[in-house]
Design a protein around this motif. Structure first.
Motif, PDB file in Angstrom:
ATOM      1  N   GLN A  53       0.934  -1.216  -0.062  1.00 59.34           N
ATOM      2  CA  GLN A  53       0.073  -0.086   0.027  1.00 59.34           C
ATOM      3  C   GLN A  53       1.038   1.112   0.062  1.00 59.34           C
ATOM      4  OE1 GLN A  53      -0.867  -2.708   1.949  1.00 59.34           O
ATOM      5  NE2 GLN A  53      -2.241  -3.210   0.247  1.00 59.34           N
ATOM      6  N   SER A  54       0.988   1.916  -1.186  1.00 59.58           N
ATOM      7  CA  SER A  54       1.835   2.933  -1.287  1.00 59.58           C
ATOM      8  C   SER A  54       1.254   4.334  -0.664  1.00 59.58           C
ATOM      9  CB  SER A  54       2.362   3.162  -2.756  1.00 59.58           C
ATOM     10  OG  SER A  54       1.428   3.474  -3.695  1.00 59.58           O
ATOM     11  N   VAL A  90      -0.484  -7.334  12.280  1.00 56.74           N
ATOM     12  CA  VAL A  90      -0.701  -7.457  10.682  1.00 56.74           C
ATOM     13  C   VAL A  90       0.949  -7.163  10.310  1.00 56.74           C
ATOM     14  CG1 VAL A  90      -1.055  -5.762   8.732  1.00 56.74           C
ATOM     15  CG2 VAL A  90      -2.547  -5.763  10.859  1.00 56.74           C
ATOM     16  N   PRO A  91       1.276  -8.621   9.742  1.00 58.46           N
ATOM     17  CA  PRO A  91       2.779  -8.832   9.435  1.00 58.46           C
ATOM     18  C   PRO A  91       2.889  -8.048   8.175  1.00 58.46           C
ATOM     19  CG  PRO A  91       1.618 -10.798   9.118  1.00 58.46           C
ATOM     20  CD  PRO A  91       0.762  -9.917   9.776  1.00 58.46           C
ATOM     21  N   ARG A  92       3.892  -7.175   7.905  1.00 57.95           N
ATOM     22  CA  ARG A  92       4.210  -6.488   6.612  1.00 57.95           C
ATOM     23  C   ARG A  92       5.759  -6.610   6.352  1.00 57.95           C
ATOM     24  NH1 ARG A  92       0.637  -2.304   6.275  1.00 57.95           N
ATOM     25  NH2 ARG A  92       1.360  -2.615   3.760  1.00 57.95           N
ATOM     26  N   ASN A  93       6.317  -7.872   6.576  1.00 53.61           N
ATOM     27  CA  ASN A  93       7.684  -8.169   6.106  1.00 53.61           C
ATOM     28  C   ASN A  93       7.916  -8.882   4.651  1.00 53.61           C
ATOM     29  OD1 ASN A  93       6.734 -10.400   7.064  1.00 53.61           O
ATOM     30  ND2 ASN A  93       8.359 -11.171   8.367  1.00 53.61           N
ATOM     31  N   ASN A  94       6.854  -9.064   3.989  1.00 48.46           N
ATOM     32  CA  ASN A  94       6.880  -9.459   2.612  1.00 48.46           C
ATOM     33  C   ASN A  94       6.145  -8.623   1.815  1.00 48.46           C
ATOM     34  OD1 ASN A  94       6.857 -11.002   0.331  1.00 48.46           O
ATOM     35  ND2 ASN A  94       6.701 -13.018   1.499  1.00 48.46           N
ATOM     36  N   ILE A  95       6.997  -8.080   0.706  1.00 47.37           N
ATOM     37  CA  ILE A  95       6.254  -7.092  -0.071  1.00 47.37           C
ATOM     38  C   ILE A  95       5.503  -7.731  -1.144  1.00 47.37           C
ATOM     39  CG2 ILE A  95       8.188  -7.040  -1.793  1.00 47.37           C
ATOM     40  CD1 ILE A  95       7.805  -3.980  -1.725  1.00 47.37           C
ATOM     41  N   ALA A  96       5.589  -8.834  -1.394  1.00 47.38           N
ATOM     42  CA  ALA A  96       4.652  -9.614  -2.207  1.00 47.38           C
ATOM     43  C   ALA A  96       3.488 -10.097  -1.586  1.00 47.38           C
ATOM     44  CB  ALA A  96       5.671 -11.029  -2.699  1.00 47.38           C
ATOM     45  N   GLU A  97       3.382 -10.093  -0.346  1.00 44.59           N
ATOM     46  CA  GLU A  97       1.899 -10.356   0.161  1.00 44.59           C
ATOM     47  C   GLU A  97       1.006  -9.335   0.508  1.00 44.59           C
ATOM     48  OE1 GLU A  97       2.623 -12.427   3.898  1.00 44.59           O
ATOM     49  OE2 GLU A  97       3.860 -14.070   2.966  1.00 44.59           O
ATOM     50  N   LYS A 359      11.981   3.155   1.459  1.00 45.16           N
ATOM     51  CA  LYS A 359      12.088   2.165   0.578  1.00 45.16           C
ATOM     52  C   LYS A 359      10.903   1.291   0.429  1.00 45.16           C
ATOM     53  CE  LYS A 359      15.191  -2.121   0.306  1.00 45.16           C
ATOM     54  NZ  LYS A 359      16.036  -2.777   1.217  1.00 45.16           N
ATOM     55  N   HIS A 360      10.038   1.243   1.491  1.00 45.88           N
ATOM     56  CA  HIS A 360       8.876   0.246   1.378  1.00 45.88           C
ATOM     57  C   HIS A 360       7.709   1.090   1.427  1.00 45.88           C
ATOM     58  CE1 HIS A 360      11.301  -3.191   1.617  1.00 45.88           C
ATOM     59  NE2 HIS A 360      11.780  -2.986   2.725  1.00 45.88           N
ATOM     60  N   ALA A 361       7.759   2.214   0.736  1.00 45.94           N
ATOM     61  CA  ALA A 361       6.660   3.297   0.914  1.00 45.94           C
ATOM     62  C   ALA A 361       6.173   3.725   2.226  1.00 45.94           C
ATOM     63  CB  ALA A 361       5.284   2.838   0.414  1.00 45.94           C
ATOM     64  N   GLN A 362       7.031   3.837   3.295  1.00 52.99           N
ATOM     65  CA  GLN A 362       6.927   4.240   4.703  1.00 52.99           C
ATOM     66  C   GLN A 362       6.268   5.477   4.779  1.00 52.99           C
ATOM     67  OE1 GLN A 362       9.953   2.678   3.580  1.00 52.99           O
ATOM     68  NE2 GLN A 362      10.896   1.807   5.266  1.00 52.99           N
ATOM     69  N   LEU A 363       6.191   6.349   3.848  1.00 52.82           N
ATOM     70  CA  LEU A 363       6.156   7.717   3.684  1.00 52.82           C
ATOM     71  C   LEU A 363       4.523   7.946   3.206  1.00 52.82           C
ATOM     72  CD1 LEU A 363       9.206   9.733   3.057  1.00 52.82           C
ATOM     73  CD2 LEU A 363       8.385   8.718   5.372  1.00 52.82           C
ATOM     74  N   GLY A 364       3.950   6.884   2.822  1.00 58.41           N
ATOM     75  CA  GLY A 364       2.909   7.133   2.407  1.00 58.41           C
ATOM     76  C   GLY A 364       2.353   8.092   1.136  1.00 58.41           C
ATOM     77  N   ILE A 365       3.591   8.229   0.440  1.00 59.02           N
ATOM     78  CA  ILE A 365       3.290   9.447  -0.699  1.00 59.02           C
ATOM     79  C   ILE A 365       3.008   9.094  -1.836  1.00 59.02           C
ATOM     80  CG2 ILE A 365       5.765   9.386  -1.224  1.00 59.02           C
ATOM     81  CD1 ILE A 365       5.791  12.527  -1.561  1.00 59.02           C
TER      82      ILE A 365
END
Length: 500
Positions: A53-54, A90-97, A359-365
């Motif tokens: 979710q970006s 909510v596990p978020r450690n796999n970007i493909a999931e 790197k993983h869309a942490q900023l929600g931009i």
């Protein structure tokens, strides 16, 4: 017929109508609370971002979230509690999931969560402690089990202790001001007799009611068998302290005069060549004043002042001097929530801004640029409703240049359109053919931006785009000539599509 007419109407809106939102004033924030990767709206809706979710994306079926706990297990992970006092992970450690919600059985009335190495500990509002094991993939096992021998706990924290091997060390602050520790793993607990009247703990430091700060070692001589009894000592340079902060390597303190103190490690090198340079004597940082709160984020110190200014100083180097420069980062900030590598800041007007690693869309931009060295606005949560019902989105709506874009499969799926996407050519096709005489087709080439409606090429003012493999189409706002009504409800940050 109605669905076919609506689909054609929406396609027309996508392609031809003018930019009706560009001159709209910013709507008032509806954020009730937020964290470094999620927020709760005033209507109780729950939104999260990061990884797949970006931008902030509404979570369906979880509209009664009351509290969130972020970055507990892995960076980006989230634990939250509901009005029924249950807890979820909510596990978020796999970007493909895609987003998953795991019930944490055995947890009620969650007040705090902490993890380290093999275990995850949870504190209830009643002061009891429960624990669960961490799985090989870093996620939480379930159910949680109650730890016996501890009650009336006010806070928990953890750190590694080298004795000479690394041991998992837990510290518990009780409501009576006493501090307890585990003796080995989670097999037993005992009080630290020299620590009384404690008001706060952070890793291996403790703040007493009288404003003094106390500490104990994390490393021991490998040639000497250490005693289990902690050798606690006062940090003589610090007095009149009201706030303490710590990460794995460094410490901060804010005194009654709102001055900022630092001691611990600075950093040189990177990756396998990273070197930490320790300074155990606290340094008064004169480059910033009137400090309200402070954080360690991505080899930096962030300081929030009482005036709402945010300043940043680097921890790169072999030493941090007293006059280390602090650079103004943001103004009009009322609060900050920090992750390990980024922060989310809320301005006085309620808007959220992000800074740091993305790197993983942490900023929600709405993108995956690795780093933002200047603050950027977090995308506003935008709800899309079809005939009054929220449309579930795989990823939230994105606004660019005052215009809204929606994920390819969102509204069109709801209208019964058949959608096909060729990953090699990057061409998407949508077809709606309820009757032989009235079919609608839309073809979008995300490589060239060429778009065709019913086989005829059209020119787009603002082309579609892709974010993390998700195609976005522009949703414009003006035409109602073909039977559909599409409204922008500014005060609710909502796109309303009506077929009636």
């Amino acid at each position: 017929m109605k669905r076919r007419t609506l689909l054609l109407s929406i396609i027309t809106l996508l392609l031809f109508s003018s930019n009706a939102w560009a001159n709209e004033k910013e709507s008032t924030s509806h954020i009730r609370s937020y964290d470094s990767g999620s927020l709760i709206q005033s209507d109780g809706s729950f939104w999260l971002w990061g990884y797949n979710q970006s931008v902030p994306t509404r979570v369906e079926g979880k509209s009664d979230v009351v509290k969130t706990f972020s970055n507990i297990i892995n960076e980006g992970d989230l634990v939250f509690s509901l009005q029924d006092h249950s807890a979820w992970y909510v596990p978020r450690n796999n970007i493909a999931e895609s987003v998953k919600f795991v019930p944490l059985e055995g947890l009620q009335n969650l007040a705090a969560v902490s993890s380290l190495n093999d275990h995850v500990l949870a504190l209830s509002s009643e002061g009891s402690i429960s624990y669960a094991d961490r799985l090989d993939n870093g996620n939480i096992s379930s159910p949680f089990q109650t730890l016996s021998g501890l009650d009336e706990v006010a806070n928990i924290d953890s750190y590694y202790e080298e004795r000479p091997d690394y041991e998992e060390r837990w510290i518990f602050l009780k409501k009576d001001g006493s501090v307890w520790k585990n003796t080995k793993a989670l097999q037993g607990f005992e009080p630290i007799s020299s620590l009384k009247d404690i008001t706060a703990i952070a890793k291996n430091i403790a703040l007493k009611k009288d404003g003094t700060v106390w500490t104990w070692p994390k490393e021991f001589d490998k040639n000497v068998t250490p005693s289990e009894t902690l050798s606690v000592s006062q940090i003589q340079a610090l007095s009149g302290i009201k706030t303490i902060k710590a990460d794995r390597y460094s410490n901060l303190a804010i005194d009654q005069q709102s001055r900022l103190w630092f001691w611990g490690a600075t950093v040189t090198g990177s990756s396998d060549n990273t070197t930490y340079h320790n300074e155990n004597t606290p340094v008064l940082l004169t480059g910033v004043k009137d400090v309200k709160d402070a954080f360690f984020v991505e080899r930096s110190i962030l300081a929030l002042t009482t005036a709402g200014n945010v300043y940043v100083a680097s921890l790169d180097g072999e030493k941090l001097s007293s006059n280390a420069p602090f650079t103004l980062l943001a103004k009009n900030i009322q609060s900050i929530k920090a992750g390990p590598r980024h922060v989310i800041m809320q301005k006085a007007d309620g808007a959220l801004w992000g800074w740091g690693v993305n790197k993983h869309a942490q900023l929600g931009i709405g993108d995956y640029e690795f780093l933002y060295s200047s603050p950027v606005p977090v995308q506003k949560p935008i709800l899309v409703r079809l005939n009054g019902s929220p449309v579930p989105l795989s990823n939230g709506a994105i606004t660019r240049n005052g215009q809204a874009f929606i994920p390819l499969r969102s509204v069109f799926d709801k209208l019964g359109a058949e959608i096909a996407y060729d990953f090699n050519s990057k061409i998407a096709n949508m077809n709606q053919s309820k009757t032989e005489d009235h079919s609608v087709s839309l073809e979008v080439n995300f490589k060239t931006s060429q778009t065709k409606v019913n086989g005829k090429a059209v020119k787009l003012t603002n082309p579609p785009f892709m974010v993390n493999g998700i195609g976005y189409l522009p949703l414009r706002l003006l035409s109602e000539t073909l039977g559909a009504k599409v409204d922008w409800i500014q005060k609710e940050d909502t796109i309303e599509i009506t077929t009636k």
